[in-house]
Design a protein around this motif. Sequence first.
Motif, PDB file in Angstrom:
ATOM      1  N   ALA A 263      -2.650   1.864   0.986  1.00  9.32           N
ATOM      2  CA  ALA A 263      -1.192   2.023   0.981  1.00  9.32           C
ATOM      3  C   ALA A 263      -0.749   2.871  -0.201  1.00  9.32           C
ATOM      4  CB  ALA A 263      -0.522   0.656   0.955  1.00  9.32           C
ATOM      5  N   GLU A 264      -1.342   2.638  -1.369  1.00 14.07           N
ATOM      6  CA  GLU A 264      -0.971   3.414  -2.558  1.00 14.07           C
ATOM      7  C   GLU A 264      -1.335   4.885  -2.377  1.00 14.07           C
ATOM      8  OE1 GLU A 264      -3.113   1.361  -5.585  1.00 14.07           O
ATOM      9  OE2 GLU A 264      -1.658  -0.287  -5.751  1.00 14.07           O
ATOM     10  N   ALA A 265      -2.523   5.156  -1.798  1.00 19.58           N
ATOM     11  CA  ALA A 265      -2.942   6.536  -1.590  1.00 19.58           C
ATOM     12  C   ALA A 265      -2.009   7.262  -0.625  1.00 19.58           C
ATOM     13  CB  ALA A 265      -4.374   6.567  -1.057  1.00 19.58           C
ATOM     14  N   LEU A 266      -1.607   6.584   0.449  1.00 18.00           N
ATOM     15  CA  LEU A 266      -0.723   7.230   1.425  1.00 18.00           C
ATOM     16  C   LEU A 266       0.643   7.518   0.833  1.00 18.00           C
ATOM     17  CD1 LEU A 266      -1.664   5.307   4.694  1.00 18.00           C
ATOM     18  CD2 LEU A 266      -2.353   7.600   3.977  1.00 18.00           C
ATOM     19  N   ASN A 267       1.147   6.622   0.015  1.00 19.31           N
ATOM     20  CA  ASN A 267       2.412   6.899  -0.666  1.00 19.31           C
ATOM     21  C   ASN A 267       2.268   8.086  -1.616  1.00 19.31           C
ATOM     22  OD1 ASN A 267       4.455   4.959   0.239  1.00 19.31           O
ATOM     23  ND2 ASN A 267       3.060   3.409  -0.532  1.00 19.31           N
ATOM     24  N   ASP A 268       1.154   8.173  -2.321  1.00 23.32           N
ATOM     25  CA  ASP A 268       0.910   9.320  -3.200  1.00 23.32           C
ATOM     26  C   ASP A 268       0.878  10.623  -2.418  1.00 23.32           C
ATOM     27  OD1 ASP A 268       0.673   7.574  -5.340  1.00 23.32           O
ATOM     28  OD2 ASP A 268      -1.526   7.648  -5.409  1.00 23.32           O
ATOM     29  N   LEU A 269       0.422  10.546  -1.154  1.00 28.02           N
ATOM     30  CA  LEU A 269       0.258  11.744  -0.333  1.00 28.02           C
ATOM     31  C   LEU A 269       1.506  12.082   0.484  1.00 28.02           C
ATOM     32  CD1 LEU A 269      -3.400  11.046   0.835  1.00 28.02           C
ATOM     33  CD2 LEU A 269      -2.655  12.828  -0.753  1.00 28.02           C
ATOM     34  N   GLY A 270       2.610  11.401   0.216  1.00 27.90           N
ATOM     35  CA  GLY A 270       3.884  11.757   0.838  1.00 27.90           C
ATOM     36  C   GLY A 270       4.298  10.932   2.036  1.00 27.90           C
ATOM     37  N   HIS A 271       3.521   9.947   2.415  1.00 27.98           N
ATOM     38  CA  HIS A 271       3.910   9.049   3.486  1.00 27.98           C
ATOM     39  C   HIS A 271       4.620   7.825   2.900  1.00 27.98           C
ATOM     40  CE1 HIS A 271       1.605  11.130   6.629  1.00 27.98           C
ATOM     41  NE2 HIS A 271       0.728  11.373   5.671  1.00 27.98           N
ATOM     42  N   THR A 272       5.353   7.132   3.732  1.00 22.98           N
ATOM     43  CA  THR A 272       5.944   5.856   3.339  1.00 22.98           C
ATOM     44  C   THR A 272       5.081   4.761   3.939  1.00 22.98           C
ATOM     45  OG1 THR A 272       8.171   6.791   3.282  1.00 22.98           O
ATOM     46  CG2 THR A 272       7.982   4.386   3.427  1.00 22.98           C
ATOM     47  N   ALA A 273       4.332   4.076   3.081  1.00 25.76           N
ATOM     48  CA  ALA A 273       3.371   3.089   3.553  1.00 25.76           C
ATOM     49  C   ALA A 273       3.616   1.749   2.869  1.00 25.76           C
ATOM     50  CB  ALA A 273       1.948   3.562   3.274  1.00 25.76           C
ATOM     51  N   GLU A 274       3.459   0.690   3.641  1.00 22.40           N
ATOM     52  CA  GLU A 274       3.682  -0.660   3.139  1.00 22.40           C
ATOM     53  C   GLU A 274       2.501  -1.538   3.550  1.00 22.40           C
ATOM     54  OE1 GLU A 274       8.523  -0.443   3.918  1.00 22.40           O
ATOM     55  OE2 GLU A 274       7.223  -1.695   5.174  1.00 22.40           O
ATOM     56  N   LEU A 275       1.989  -2.288   2.607  1.00 26.14           N
ATOM     57  CA  LEU A 275       0.895  -3.202   2.895  1.00 26.14           C
ATOM     58  C   LEU A 275       1.435  -4.518   3.434  1.00 26.14           C
ATOM     59  CD1 LEU A 275      -2.106  -4.069   2.691  1.00 26.14           C
ATOM     60  CD2 LEU A 275      -1.573  -4.866   0.364  1.00 26.14           C
ATOM     61  N   VAL A 276       0.866  -4.969   4.544  1.00 24.20           N
ATOM     62  CA  VAL A 276       1.130  -6.310   5.073  1.00 24.20           C
ATOM     63  C   VAL A 276      -0.192  -7.068   4.965  1.00 24.20           C
ATOM     64  CG1 VAL A 276       1.886  -7.685   7.041  1.00 24.20           C
ATOM     65  CG2 VAL A 276       2.858  -5.395   6.660  1.00 24.20           C
ATOM     66  N   ALA A 277      -0.268  -7.980   4.013  1.00 25.21           N
ATOM     67  CA  ALA A 277      -1.516  -8.667   3.751  1.00 25.21           C
ATOM     68  C   ALA A 277      -1.921  -9.543   4.939  1.00 25.21           C
ATOM     69  CB  ALA A 277      -1.387  -9.513   2.488  1.00 25.21           C
ATOM     70  N   ALA A 278      -3.212  -9.794   5.059  1.00 27.01           N
ATOM     71  CA  ALA A 278      -3.703 -10.689   6.104  1.00 27.01           C
ATOM     72  C   ALA A 278      -3.143 -12.085   5.893  1.00 27.01           C
ATOM     73  CB  ALA A 278      -5.224 -10.722   6.079  1.00 27.01           C
TER      74      ALA A 278
END
Length: 265
Positions: free
Chosen positions: A235-250
């Motif tokens: 999730a952190e990498a995708l946000n760094d790359l310009g996407h809006t990403a959110e982690l939903v934990a198991a």
Amino acid sequence: MLLLLPPSEKKATDGDGPPLDLGALSLPELGAAREQVLTALEALCGGDPAHARDVLGLSAAQGDAVDRDREIRAAGTLPAAGLYTGVLYDHLRLAELLDGPSAAATRDSVLVFSGLWGVVGPTDPLPAYRLSIGTKLPPLGALGRYWRDHLGDPLTKRADGRLIVDCRSAGYAAAFTPAGDAAERTAAVRVLRETVVAGTVRRSVVSHMAKATRGAVARALLLAGRAPESPRELAEALNDLGHTAELVAADKPGRAATVNVVEQG
């Protein structure tokens, strides 16, 4: 990182490479299982064409697909990176990745699921074919169940110590479900569309165009040389790359996390 992708329904038909060599495909330990599915497909397509179309879910106008499946061993091949087309692959552009500085990571990271081959790598030489994972192929039955019985051990070994980034559709996800430690290193990529209606923010799950986002996400990770080791790092990498990403934990141990990629509008 291991990127799990679905195939595409549409495939290139202009392969001019040498005929199929099952021993040349990735995960050669699947050779016997692949041979069994291929033999069953040839038998189906060598019989009544109308019955074959019905089993394969094809219309009368798609009879050429039955002909190709019947002659699959003699057909010309091309790398999987050129065989699979469609929205996800238009945005991923595998062939370009294999020609550039991301080639090694792409070869090592990408696995494409298949109703016929189980899984393949991007450079595997393949003929055009038509066989969905949802097919009930006589005498083997449902291919999702068939491949689930054969893929678990080799894919768990391949994923050892690596984050699994799951970009598959539901049918292909059924062919391999990471378990135990592998599940805890798995992130399923889900695409959501966010809109504002009368001042209220609403989100909905994207279906068809989710393929475009998943292709773009996979390409961005490979181009940037990012190799996250956990769902949170993904999730952190995708946000760094310009996407809006959110982690939903198991919700409990031994299950996969989800990373939501949010598209606006």
